[in-house]
Write a protein that holds these residues in place. Structure first.
Motif, PDB file in Angstrom:
ATOM      1  N   GLY A 149       0.479  -1.510   0.086  1.00  0.00           N
ATOM      2  CA  GLY A 149       0.013   0.105   0.116  1.00  0.00           C
ATOM      3  C   GLY A 149       0.443   1.108   0.255  1.00  0.00           C
ATOM      4  O   GLY A 149       0.089   2.573   0.546  1.00  0.00           O
ATOM      5  N   ASP A 208      -7.459  -9.257  -4.695  1.00  0.00           N
ATOM      6  CA  ASP A 208      -8.092  -8.757  -3.435  1.00  0.00           C
ATOM      7  C   ASP A 208      -9.353  -9.670  -2.822  1.00  0.00           C
ATOM      8  O   ASP A 208     -10.118  -9.525  -2.713  1.00  0.00           O
ATOM      9  N   ASP A 212     -10.099  -5.885   1.183  1.00  0.00           N
ATOM     10  CA  ASP A 212      -9.741  -5.255   2.016  1.00  0.00           C
ATOM     11  C   ASP A 212      -9.219  -3.762   1.274  1.00  0.00           C
ATOM     12  O   ASP A 212      -8.549  -2.460   1.429  1.00  0.00           O
ATOM     13  N   GLY A 213      -8.898  -3.783  -0.244  1.00  0.00           N
ATOM     14  CA  GLY A 213      -8.398  -3.025  -1.005  1.00  0.00           C
ATOM     15  C   GLY A 213      -6.914  -2.907  -1.300  1.00  0.00           C
ATOM     16  O   GLY A 213      -6.479  -2.397  -2.013  1.00  0.00           O
ATOM     17  N   ARG A 214      -6.437  -3.888  -0.670  1.00  0.00           N
ATOM     18  CA  ARG A 214      -4.606  -4.503  -1.146  1.00  0.00           C
ATOM     19  C   ARG A 214      -5.076  -5.815  -1.374  1.00  0.00           C
ATOM     20  O   ARG A 214      -5.795  -6.078  -1.412  1.00  0.00           O
ATOM     21  N   ARG A 273     -17.706  -8.644  -5.020  1.00  0.00           N
ATOM     22  CA  ARG A 273     -16.220  -7.364  -4.433  1.00  0.00           C
ATOM     23  C   ARG A 273     -14.741  -7.801  -3.970  1.00  0.00           C
ATOM     24  O   ARG A 273     -13.884  -7.361  -4.698  1.00  0.00           O
TER      25      ARG A 273
END
Length: 397
Positions: A149, A208, A212-214, A273
């Motif tokens: 990140g 992912d 969690d977006g990472r 997602r």
């Protein structure tokens, strides 16, 4: 090259290699903006004796850049990958593996990082070498995305032949974090957990998976085919500070499945997602299979077998030394036999004889304590009026 609004049966562009035996196309990568908007890399690990990588603009026939091996026998181009924007900026970088390079140690292997630019340099910005003979570093190379990140893309290099303490060929994989100046050393080393795991022979940027977006990543440890281990894949979640301890270890279903020999990149294939990804276990049963991971329930890619059939897989390893594995399947419950015969047709060993259940089975030869003469043999499977046979070369104990 395939693509377009309608995917046809024939490729609109066919790219040919530099010569016979070059293995052009053994490794492929979509690089993104390495030099232009969309570039591709094609490995030919046996071209010119040491291997090469051709870099082309998407849609072009001829390469605008050709990268060459450092020495004969390197098998440069066994693996190629987009490292991503490891330095930030507009250009993506390129990774190339040469697992048989001996510049540092005999067959220690090498992986090289080439920086993308408006006019790319044919000299590598970094060359990473195996620390020990037989590490085979560079067997797999892969861009991981920005796993920590910090805004810079990261990458990984596998060395499946590395010994970990007393664990022979347990394997290691090294994760390098992106930086304005290309990293000299790995920020993380992941090790195989068992002897002959061969961890690092496959690496996947699995997307992912926890939402969690990472981006997350997985490293395969299929185990050598003659160990009868199921194989596994170690899964690591992206986080600010990476850990060498896997968040999850996924296991194969049966002995010698070689689960983890191939790992596909992930994506939100079901419009969810969280990403899903594929893991191959090409020795599972008779035909092999791939498993979709990341969902609440993993799904085998192969449909259920409706009508079992008599089948005898190719023996492995070949040529054989120590032990040879014979996977077979029966069409129905009933009497069956699996024999080993010599070139004259004489019976050497009857491995299976009697009533067996329908479906897949696994046998090994020779039996403990036996030492057949090296040479050519045949495995012969019979059930009812049907027979299957496979040749195998035996090198001895």
């Amino acid at each position: 090259i395939y693509g377009g609004p309608v995917l046809g049966a024939r490729a609109p562009v066919v790219l040919t290699g530099p010569g016979a035996g070059s293995r052009y196309g053994a490794a492929l990568a979509m690089l993104g903006p390495y030099c232009g908007a969309h570039d591709i890399a094609i490995g030919a690990p046996e071209a010119n004796g040491g291997g090469l990588v051709a870099v082309l603009h998407a849609g072009a026939i001829a390469p605008f850049l050709v990268l060459h091996a450092r020495a004969s026998g390197d098998e440069f181009g066994t693996s190629v990958a987009a490292a991503g924007r490891t330095r930030g900026g507009a250009y993506s970088d390129l990774l190339v593996g040469a697992p048989f390079n001996s510049n540092g140690q005999f067959w220690g292997g090498m992986a090289t990082l080439y920086l993308g630019a408006a006019a790319p340099d044919t000299n590598a910005a970094r060359a990473y070498t195996g620390a020990h003979a037989g590490d085979f570093l560079g067997q797999a190379v892969h861009g991981l995305g920005d796993v920590n990140g910090d805004g810079l893309d990261d990458f990984a290099i596998g060395a499946p032949g590395t010994d970990v303490l007393t664990l022979v060929d347990a394997g290691r994989a090294f994760v390098y974090l992106g930086a304005a100046t290309p990293p000299l050393n790995a920020s993380l080393a992941v090790s195989g957990r068992h002897a002959y795991d061969e961890l690092g022979i496959a690496i996947g940027a699995i997307g992912d998976i926890n939402g969690d977006g990472r981006p997350d990543f997985a490293i395969g440890a299929p185990n050598a085919a003659d160990t009868l281990a199921t194989g596994e894949a170690q899964v690591f979640l992206g986080r600010a500070t990476l850990s060498a301890v896997p968040d999850t270890v996924l296991l194969g279903d049966a002995a010698a499945d070689m689960f983890g020999r191939a790992i596909g990149d992930g994506g939100a294939v079901d419009a969810g997602r969280r990403s899903l990804f594929l893991i191959g276990e090409h020795e599972h049963g008779i035909g092999g299979r791939a498993v979709l991971e990341g969902a609440s329930t993993a799904t085998a890619s192969a449909p259920p077998v409706v009508t079992p059939r008599l089948a005898l897989a190719n023996p492995w390893p070949q040529p054989g030394r120590g032990v040879v594995h014979l996977a077979f399947a029966l069409a129905q419950d009933g009497a069956a036999s699996l024999e080993v015969r010599d070139v004259a047709g004489r019976l050497v060993r009857r491995l299976v004889d009697g009533v067996q259940g329908a479906g897949p089975h696994l046998a090994t030869w020779p039996m403990p304590g036996e030492a057949p003469e090296p040479g050519l043999y045949f495995a012969v499977l019979r059930q009812g009026a049907h027979t299957e046979s496979r040749r195998m070369v035996w090198l001895g104990r």
